[in-house]
Design an enzyme around this catalytic site. Structure first.
Site, PDB file in Angstrom:
ATOM      1  N   LYS A 291       0.678  -1.055  -0.097  1.00 57.55           N
ATOM      2  CA  LYS A 291      -0.060   0.036   0.078  1.00 57.55           C
ATOM      3  C   LYS A 291       0.922   1.442   0.033  1.00 57.55           C
ATOM      4  CE  LYS A 291      -1.610   1.665   4.245  1.00 57.55           C
ATOM      5  NZ  LYS A 291      -1.292   3.248   4.198  1.00 57.55           N
ATOM      6  N   ASN A 292       1.795   1.369   1.001  1.00 48.53           N
ATOM      7  CA  ASN A 292       2.607   2.560   1.014  1.00 48.53           C
ATOM      8  C   ASN A 292       3.512   2.830  -0.200  1.00 48.53           C
ATOM      9  OD1 ASN A 292       1.248   2.919   3.400  1.00 48.53           O
ATOM     10  ND2 ASN A 292       2.799   2.676   4.695  1.00 48.53           N
TER      11      ASN A 292
ATOM     12  N   CYS B   3      -5.369   8.216   9.781  1.00 50.19           N
ATOM     13  CA  CYS B   3      -5.457   7.536  11.190  1.00 50.19           C
ATOM     14  C   CYS B   3      -5.030   8.677  12.474  1.00 50.19           C
ATOM     15  CB  CYS B   3      -4.436   6.550  11.439  1.00 50.19           C
ATOM     16  SG  CYS B   3      -4.965   4.889  10.509  1.00 50.19           S
TER      17      CYS B   3
ATOM     18  N   ARG C 147       0.719  14.480  13.335  1.00 49.70           N
ATOM     19  CA  ARG C 147       1.008  14.243  11.787  1.00 49.70           C
ATOM     20  C   ARG C 147       0.941  15.805  10.946  1.00 49.70           C
ATOM     21  NH1 ARG C 147      -1.298   8.786   9.688  1.00 49.70           N
ATOM     22  NH2 ARG C 147       0.718   8.420   8.823  1.00 49.70           N
TER      23      ARG C 147
ATOM     24  N   ASP D 284       4.651   0.695  12.181  1.00 50.30           N
ATOM     25  CA  ASP D 284       3.475   0.103  11.779  1.00 50.30           C
ATOM     26  C   ASP D 284       3.109  -1.492  12.243  1.00 50.30           C
ATOM     27  OD1 ASP D 284       2.527   2.347  10.440  1.00 50.30           O
ATOM     28  OD2 ASP D 284       2.959   1.703   8.254  1.00 50.30           O
TER      29      ASP D 284
ATOM     30  N   ARG E 113      -8.594  -0.327   4.732  1.00 52.29           N
ATOM     31  CA  ARG E 113      -7.697   0.707   4.280  1.00 52.29           C
ATOM     32  C   ARG E 113      -6.356   0.206   3.920  1.00 52.29           C
ATOM     33  NH1 ARG E 113      -6.422   4.746   8.109  1.00 52.29           N
ATOM     34  NH2 ARG E 113      -4.996   5.114   6.319  1.00 52.29           N
TER      35      ARG E 113
HETATM   36  C1  UD1 Z   1       4.372   6.687   6.209  1.00 58.00           C
HETATM   37  C2  UD1 Z   1       3.395   5.551   6.277  1.00 58.00           C
HETATM   38  C3  UD1 Z   1       3.048   5.228   7.625  1.00 58.00           C
HETATM   39  C4  UD1 Z   1       3.977   5.063   8.539  1.00 58.00           C
HETATM   40  C5  UD1 Z   1       4.920   6.239   8.496  1.00 58.00           C
HETATM   41  C6  UD1 Z   1       6.020   5.985   9.448  1.00 58.00           C
HETATM   42  C7  UD1 Z   1       2.351   5.795   3.897  1.00 58.00           C
HETATM   43  C8  UD1 Z   1       1.244   6.142   3.051  1.00 58.00           C
HETATM   44  N1  UD1 Z   1       2.568   5.871   5.221  1.00 58.00           N
HETATM   45  O1  UD1 Z   1       3.370   7.981   6.559  1.00 58.00           O
HETATM   46  O2  UD1 Z   1       2.248   4.122   7.324  1.00 58.00           O
HETATM   47  O3  UD1 Z   1       3.371   4.581   9.862  1.00 58.00           O
HETATM   48  O4  UD1 Z   1       5.271   6.685   7.356  1.00 58.00           O
HETATM   49  O5  UD1 Z   1       7.006   4.856   9.033  1.00 58.00           O
HETATM   50  O6  UD1 Z   1       3.662   5.750   3.415  1.00 58.00           O
HETATM   51  N2  UD1 Z   1       6.226  14.821  10.625  1.00 58.00           N
HETATM   52  C9  UD1 Z   1       6.110  15.976  10.750  1.00 58.00           C
HETATM   53  N3  UD1 Z   1       6.134  16.908   9.773  1.00 58.00           N
HETATM   54  C10 UD1 Z   1       6.127  16.583   8.436  1.00 58.00           C
HETATM   55  C11 UD1 Z   1       5.973  15.263   8.331  1.00 58.00           C
HETATM   56  C12 UD1 Z   1       6.104  14.192   9.449  1.00 58.00           C
HETATM   57  O7  UD1 Z   1       6.339  16.428  12.085  1.00 58.00           O
HETATM   58  O8  UD1 Z   1       5.858  17.362   7.471  1.00 58.00           O
HETATM   59  C13 UD1 Z   1       6.144  13.775  11.752  1.00 58.00           C
HETATM   60  C14 UD1 Z   1       5.013  13.081  11.769  1.00 58.00           C
HETATM   61  O9  UD1 Z   1       3.963  13.623  12.670  1.00 58.00           O
HETATM   62  C15 UD1 Z   1       5.457  11.522  12.478  1.00 58.00           C
HETATM   63  C16 UD1 Z   1       6.952  11.500  11.845  1.00 58.00           C
HETATM   64  O10 UD1 Z   1       7.146  12.762  11.258  1.00 58.00           O
HETATM   65  O11 UD1 Z   1       5.850  11.878  13.876  1.00 58.00           O
HETATM   66  C17 UD1 Z   1       6.859  10.533  10.595  1.00 58.00           C
HETATM   67  O12 UD1 Z   1       6.033  10.817   9.530  1.00 58.00           O
HETATM   68  P1  UD1 Z   1       6.268  10.312   8.223  1.00 58.00           P
HETATM   69  O13 UD1 Z   1       7.494   9.721   7.964  1.00 58.00           O
HETATM   70  O14 UD1 Z   1       5.956  11.448   7.288  1.00 58.00           O
HETATM   71  O15 UD1 Z   1       4.795   9.530   8.058  1.00 58.00           O
HETATM   72  P2  UD1 Z   1       3.948   9.522   6.779  1.00 58.00           P
HETATM   73  O16 UD1 Z   1       4.549   9.497   5.261  1.00 58.00           O
HETATM   74  O17 UD1 Z   1       2.659  10.274   7.130  1.00 58.00           O
END
Ligand code: UD1
Length: 423
Positions: A22-23, A115, A120, A301, A394
């Protein structure tokens, strides 16, 4: 809304075919917005997140069809979606920002949902786009980005997966060279880079903490087969160990699951690569210490599925969740089933118990939902998992069918929202 009943099950035995990640698929779908030509994605997983992103892409002007197990996307003309409603439903929809901005010089996206596992924010995405030359403003709850992009050096404050992907895609069509430092190193980043390269992008260093992208004038169409889902594979590996079973995870990539496999083997579970896939067998006999981290650290995850295993493993296991601040919601639900878990801020202390008992529990998010299904497999009597948000669908394609085929006593008693199984 979906509902599942699970009863205590014999050791799971047999083969589970692991689906497409999915990711990995979600960013690759968004990448189709970068070209006028057709992008063909092999074996897309039938997940509601894939369907939701497809609807967002359609709102962006992308045409699509699904034929012979291939999702075909054609983004002849693109525009920002008029409504933010769908975007708000899933966080990954923010991934259209980079492609739209790079191709059209403007993008309007909603603050994303998804979620409820933490705040986030998307500040790292925006900071990077700004460095590439975008002007950013807020407009009725949406974020508006405008400007012609030029290559830049970008440092991410944390290795965000989504921000790395979004910036990589934007940088592909920016003028000049972009360097993303402290980039995420997840296999899904490497996969996106491989797909973009097959579309004509020039990317080096994906999978390391510095990714360099040399902008090109245009990208072309491609056919791409994304990697298999390491989180689905990891969830099934936990299910095998929980029931003392013996599962062959066909298509699973052990090189993407090193951290989980180390934990399982330290605890006494057997895991080995075979020509057919990854084979996981036996029971966990020892407690574990688990710290979630960015890849190649232990994936957040898989924290919930592994915690269920620890609930039934003798001794005291300790979890430290460093990625999301609210990712222990399954602990309270597992407690209803007799688990002994104490949560203090980002630490969860799990005392292994001899028995769990079936109860009515609530899936609060995607991975928590899957974890509760696993708990039901080793709980006396019947467990009812209520998934009002349709979270499990999902990210897991017909999980009950896959588990039932290897001996689990599990049934779906209520369907998810219509359209779950079609595109
Ligand atoms: C992706 C995955 C999700 C997984 C996560 C961490 C997808 C679609 N989803 O989510 O399944 O749990 O990686 O491995 O690929 N953060 C900030 N600012 C930002 C972006 C992120 O503070 O602009 C923080 C987030 O709140 C979180 C951490 O960074 O605490 C990691 O987030 P991120 O790696 O961006 O996760 P996703 O890409 O949303």
């Amino acid at each position: 809304m979906a509902r599942f009943t699970v009863r205590e099950s014999p050791p799971l035995r047999g083969t589970v075919r692991i689906g497409t990640s999915k990711n990995a698929v979600l960013p690759i779908m968004a990448a189709a917005l970068l070209t006028q030509e057709e992008v063909r994605i092999k074996s897309p997983p039938r997940l509601s997140d894939v369907r939701t992103l497809l609807q967002v892409l359609q709102e962006c002007g992308c045409e699509s069809d699904l034929e012979e197990g291939e999702l075909r996307l054609r983004a002849g003309h693109v525009r920002s979606p008029e409504s933010c409603e769908r975007m708000r439903r899933m966080r990954a929809s923010v991934l259209v920002m980079g492609p739209l901005l790079a191709r059209e010089g403007q993008a309007r996206v909603s603050m994303p949902g998804g979620c409820a596992i933490g705040q986030r924010p998307i500040d790292q995405h925006l900071k990077g786009m700004e460095a590439l030359g975008a002007r950013i403003s807020m407009d009725h709850g949406g974020v508006v980005l405008q400007g012609r992009l030029r290559g830049a050096a970008i440092y991410l404050d944390m290795p965000s997966v989504g921000a790395t992907e979004n910036l990589m895609m934007a940088a592909c069509l920016a003028e000049g060279t972009t360097r993303i430092e402290n980039a995420a190193k997840e296999p899904e980043i490497v996969d996106l880079a491989a797909c973009l390269s097959s579309m004509g992008a020039r990317i080096a260093g994906a999978g390391t903490s510095t990714v360099t992208i040399e902008g090109v004038k245009r990208l072309h169409g491609a056919q791409y087969t994304p990697i298999t889902d390491r989180i689905e594979a990891g969830t099934m590996a936990c299910a095998a160990a929980l029931t003392g079973g013996d599962l062959l995870l066909a298509g699973a990539r052990s090189d993407h699951l090193r951290s989980l496999l180390f934990k399982l083997t330290e605890a006494g579970v057997h895991a080995a690569d075979t020509p057919q896939g990854l084979r996981v067998s036996g029971r966990a006999g020892r407690a574990m210490e688990v710290r979630t981290m960015a890849y190649p650290g232990f994936p957040t995850d898989l924290q919930a599925p592994l915690m269920v295993l620890c609930c039934r493993t003798p001794g005291t296991s300790v979890f430290l969740e460093t990625i999301f601040e609210n990712r222990y919601m399954h602990a309270a639900e597992l407690a209803r089933m007799g688990a002994r878990i104490r949560v203090e801020d980002r630490v969860a202390i799990v005392e292994g118990v001899r028995e769990l008992t079936g109860a009515a529990v609530r899936a609060t998010d995607l991975r928590a939902g899957a974890a509760l299904l696993l708990a039901g497999l080793c709980a006396r009597g019947e467990t009812l998992v209520e998934d009002d948000g349709g979270h499990i669908d999902r990210g897991y394609e017909r999980i009950e069918e896959k588990l039932r085929a290897v001996g689990a006593d599990i049934n779906r008693v209520c369907e998810s929202a219509p359209g779950y199984s079609e595109f």
